[in-house]
Design an enzyme around this catalytic site. Sequence first.
Site, PDB file in Angstrom:
ATOM      1  N   ALA A  96      43.223  36.861  34.921  1.00  0.00           N
ATOM      2  CA  ALA A  96      43.037  35.714  33.420  1.00  0.00           C
ATOM      3  C   ALA A  96      42.615  34.627  34.952  1.00  0.00           C
ATOM      4  O   ALA A  96      42.733  34.685  36.299  1.00  0.00           O
ATOM      5  CB  ALA A  96      44.998  35.603  33.272  1.00  0.00           C
ATOM      6  N   GLY A 139      45.100  40.977  35.227  1.00  0.00           N
ATOM      7  CA  GLY A 139      44.922  40.556  33.644  1.00  0.00           C
ATOM      8  C   GLY A 139      43.881  41.773  33.662  1.00  0.00           C
ATOM      9  O   GLY A 139      43.444  42.305  31.827  1.00  0.00           O
ATOM     10  N   GLU A 142      44.962  44.650  33.193  1.00  0.00           N
ATOM     11  CA  GLU A 142      46.061  44.779  31.976  1.00  0.00           C
ATOM     12  C   GLU A 142      44.911  45.101  30.905  1.00  0.00           C
ATOM     13  O   GLU A 142      45.399  45.867  29.651  1.00  0.00           O
ATOM     14  CB  GLU A 142      47.076  43.650  31.625  1.00  0.00           C
ATOM     15  CG  GLU A 142      47.691  43.081  32.874  1.00  0.00           C
ATOM     16  CD  GLU A 142      48.580  42.225  32.789  1.00  0.00           C
ATOM     17  OE1 GLU A 142      47.698  41.368  33.408  1.00  0.00           O
ATOM     18  OE2 GLU A 142      49.500  41.880  33.152  1.00  0.00           O
ATOM     19  N   GLU A 162      49.574  39.055  40.398  1.00  0.00           N
ATOM     20  CA  GLU A 162      50.136  38.000  40.038  1.00  0.00           C
ATOM     21  C   GLU A 162      50.822  37.641  41.220  1.00  0.00           C
ATOM     22  O   GLU A 162      51.594  36.711  42.093  1.00  0.00           O
ATOM     23  CB  GLU A 162      50.974  38.466  39.363  1.00  0.00           C
ATOM     24  CG  GLU A 162      50.176  38.605  37.518  1.00  0.00           C
ATOM     25  CD  GLU A 162      48.690  39.560  37.610  1.00  0.00           C
ATOM     26  OE1 GLU A 162      49.288  40.665  38.673  1.00  0.00           O
ATOM     27  OE2 GLU A 162      48.692  39.982  36.147  1.00  0.00           O
TER      28      GLU A 162
HETATM   29  N1  CO8 Z   1      40.001  33.164  38.956  1.00  0.00           N
HETATM   30  C1  CO8 Z   1      38.987  32.550  38.421  1.00  0.00           C
HETATM   31  N2  CO8 Z   1      38.572  32.475  39.356  1.00  0.00           N
HETATM   32  C2  CO8 Z   1      38.170  33.850  39.650  1.00  0.00           C
HETATM   33  C3  CO8 Z   1      39.061  34.491  39.954  1.00  0.00           C
HETATM   34  C4  CO8 Z   1      40.435  34.196  38.670  1.00  0.00           C
HETATM   35  N3  CO8 Z   1      41.280  34.919  38.304  1.00  0.00           N
HETATM   36  N4  CO8 Z   1      38.625  35.058  40.635  1.00  0.00           N
HETATM   37  C5  CO8 Z   1      37.438  34.989  41.014  1.00  0.00           C
HETATM   38  N5  CO8 Z   1      36.803  33.932  40.709  1.00  0.00           N
HETATM   39  C6  CO8 Z   1      36.020  32.825  40.758  1.00  0.00           C
HETATM   40  C7  CO8 Z   1      36.937  32.074  42.687  1.00  0.00           C
HETATM   41  O1  CO8 Z   1      37.072  31.329  42.150  1.00  0.00           O
HETATM   42  C8  CO8 Z   1      35.104  31.556  42.554  1.00  0.00           C
HETATM   43  O2  CO8 Z   1      34.094  31.119  42.227  1.00  0.00           O
HETATM   44  P1  CO8 Z   1      33.610  29.892  43.366  1.00  0.00           P
HETATM   45  O3  CO8 Z   1      33.085  30.567  43.373  1.00  0.00           O
HETATM   46  O4  CO8 Z   1      34.057  29.002  42.311  1.00  0.00           O
HETATM   47  O5  CO8 Z   1      34.820  29.460  44.073  1.00  0.00           O
HETATM   48  C9  CO8 Z   1      33.968  33.311  42.726  1.00  0.00           C
HETATM   49  O6  CO8 Z   1      35.037  34.126  41.282  1.00  0.00           O
HETATM   50  C10 CO8 Z   1      34.057  34.082  43.568  1.00  0.00           C
HETATM   51  O7  CO8 Z   1      34.836  34.456  44.033  1.00  0.00           O
HETATM   52  P2  CO8 Z   1      35.751  35.001  45.042  1.00  0.00           P
HETATM   53  O8  CO8 Z   1      34.954  34.098  45.746  1.00  0.00           O
HETATM   54  O9  CO8 Z   1      36.957  35.086  45.551  1.00  0.00           O
HETATM   55  O10 CO8 Z   1      35.015  36.381  45.365  1.00  0.00           O
HETATM   56  P3  CO8 Z   1      35.304  37.562  46.834  1.00  0.00           P
HETATM   57  O11 CO8 Z   1      34.095  38.568  46.774  1.00  0.00           O
HETATM   58  O12 CO8 Z   1      35.797  36.842  48.154  1.00  0.00           O
HETATM   59  O13 CO8 Z   1      36.795  37.970  46.294  1.00  0.00           O
HETATM   60  C11 CO8 Z   1      37.948  38.930  44.780  1.00  0.00           C
HETATM   61  C12 CO8 Z   1      37.281  38.639  45.174  1.00  0.00           C
HETATM   62  C13 CO8 Z   1      38.894  39.427  45.938  1.00  0.00           C
HETATM   63  C14 CO8 Z   1      38.971  39.391  43.564  1.00  0.00           C
HETATM   64  C15 CO8 Z   1      39.305  37.558  45.059  1.00  0.00           C
HETATM   65  O14 CO8 Z   1      38.409  36.998  44.396  1.00  0.00           O
HETATM   66  C16 CO8 Z   1      40.360  37.173  43.969  1.00  0.00           C
HETATM   67  O15 CO8 Z   1      41.130  36.864  45.032  1.00  0.00           O
HETATM   68  N6  CO8 Z   1      40.553  37.193  42.795  1.00  0.00           N
HETATM   69  C17 CO8 Z   1      41.687  36.436  42.052  1.00  0.00           C
HETATM   70  C18 CO8 Z   1      42.540  38.089  41.741  1.00  0.00           C
HETATM   71  C19 CO8 Z   1      43.572  37.841  41.451  1.00  0.00           C
HETATM   72  O16 CO8 Z   1      44.492  37.110  41.325  1.00  0.00           O
HETATM   73  N7  CO8 Z   1      43.888  38.246  39.997  1.00  0.00           N
HETATM   74  C20 CO8 Z   1      45.420  37.765  39.092  1.00  0.00           C
HETATM   75  C21 CO8 Z   1      45.210  36.440  38.302  1.00  0.00           C
HETATM   76  S1  CO8 Z   1      46.781  36.285  37.663  1.00  0.00           S
HETATM   77  C22 CO8 Z   1      46.556  36.568  35.708  1.00  0.00           C
HETATM   78  O17 CO8 Z   1      45.753  37.665  36.119  1.00  0.00           O
HETATM   79  C23 CO8 Z   1      47.674  36.863  34.966  1.00  0.00           C
HETATM   80  C24 CO8 Z   1      47.154  37.647  34.328  1.00  0.00           C
HETATM   81  C25 CO8 Z   1      47.877  37.399  32.734  1.00  0.00           C
HETATM   82  C26 CO8 Z   1      47.932  38.274  31.460  1.00  0.00           C
HETATM   83  C27 CO8 Z   1      46.376  38.420  30.674  1.00  0.00           C
HETATM   84  C28 CO8 Z   1      46.472  39.333  29.987  1.00  0.00           C
HETATM   85  C29 CO8 Z   1      44.554  40.081  29.283  1.00  0.00           C
END
Ligand code: CO8
Length: 286
Positions: A96, A139, A142, A162
């Site tokens: 998400a 998400g 999921e 999460e």
């Molecule tokens: N939300 C918003 N932006 C994101 C997300 C995210 N989940 N994941 C990545 N991005 C963005 C980064 O902020 C970055 O943007 P910017 O260039 O503007 O800074 C861009 O994508 C590239 O990301 P990274 O630079 O971090 O890329 P890396 O290759 O270094 O890392 C990762 C990749 C490991 C995937 C890392 O981006 C990461 O850890 N992302 C977050 C993963 C996470 O925590 N996901 C869980 C989110 S909470 C959730 O999903 C709740 C679920 C709710 C239910 C949904 C129902 C379907």
Amino acid sequence: MFSRAFQIKTTAFRTSSCKLFTPGTIRLMSTQYEHILTSRPNPSVALITLNRPKALNALSTPLFLELNKALFEADADQAIGAIVLTGSEKAFAAGADIKEMKDKEFSDVYKNNFLANWGELSRLRKPVIAAVSGYALGGGCELALMCDIILASPTAKFGQPEINLGVIPGGGGSQRLVRAIGKSRAMELVLTGRMVSAQEADQWGMISRVTDNVVEEAVKMATEISSKGQIAVQAGKEVVNAAYELTLAEGLRFERRTFHGLFATKDQKEGMTAFVDKRKANFTHL
Ligand code: CO8
């Protein structure tokens, strides 16, 4: 609707068996979207591609509104037998959208039932195949689990991170993972946030299989499913999904009654007659 007339230039995908994806032949649905791409690799299959590459396909409310619209449009289209949902090489979806959620308050998310309509995919009657490459996190994991079948490329990484954000899965991960891989493994993923590789997810029975050219393979599978009688396919999906909700006795009864009901269809007559006549069945979905 899923127009066959509207065509665009596209990058070619290679397919192993047939030329499903060639430049200029992918047909778009008529609706234009901002966060997803929609196409018809062949007349019986809808392909929906999450398309927020800069955010690794983070799932935002606007994206989900578009995704739900496209999914229900495909579900209602009589010519479509199955749907493929995919992302990019780097990310199916990285969860998400954290930037959208960051400042939300309890009163807002609770009163407005935040995420409630994000699970609409699981209400579809036609089969949905997830073709996962790269990150399928939170998400994103999921969303894949809501699909009926998951195919993964060797690059796929699944996880529920999460816990690192001070929350827990909110899109069904805790419940579907327990059913898919058991309590201990689900608990490990939810409490540590560890990512698992495609190979590990395969060993755990979380996905159907690991394959190169995952979109191509998913479209092939969707095409195969579309060649069957749609009533039997929808019935098959319904009875398998009922196993999540019912006791064994109730499920067996439901399956048998549904099986009985299929004897009222023309496709049952055609399928069994074709077998006896040693020819291919010509299902009419009636
Ligand atoms: N939300 C918003 N932006 C994101 C997300 C995210 N989940 N994941 C990545 N991005 C963005 C980064 O902020 C970055 O943007 P910017 O260039 O503007 O800074 C861009 O994508 C590239 O990301 P990274 O630079 O971090 O890329 P890396 O290759 O270094 O890392 C990762 C990749 C490991 C995937 C890392 O981006 C990461 O850890 N992302 C977050 C993963 C996470 O925590 N996901 C869980 C989110 S909470 C959730 O999903 C709740 C679920 C709710 C239910 C949904 C129902 C379907």
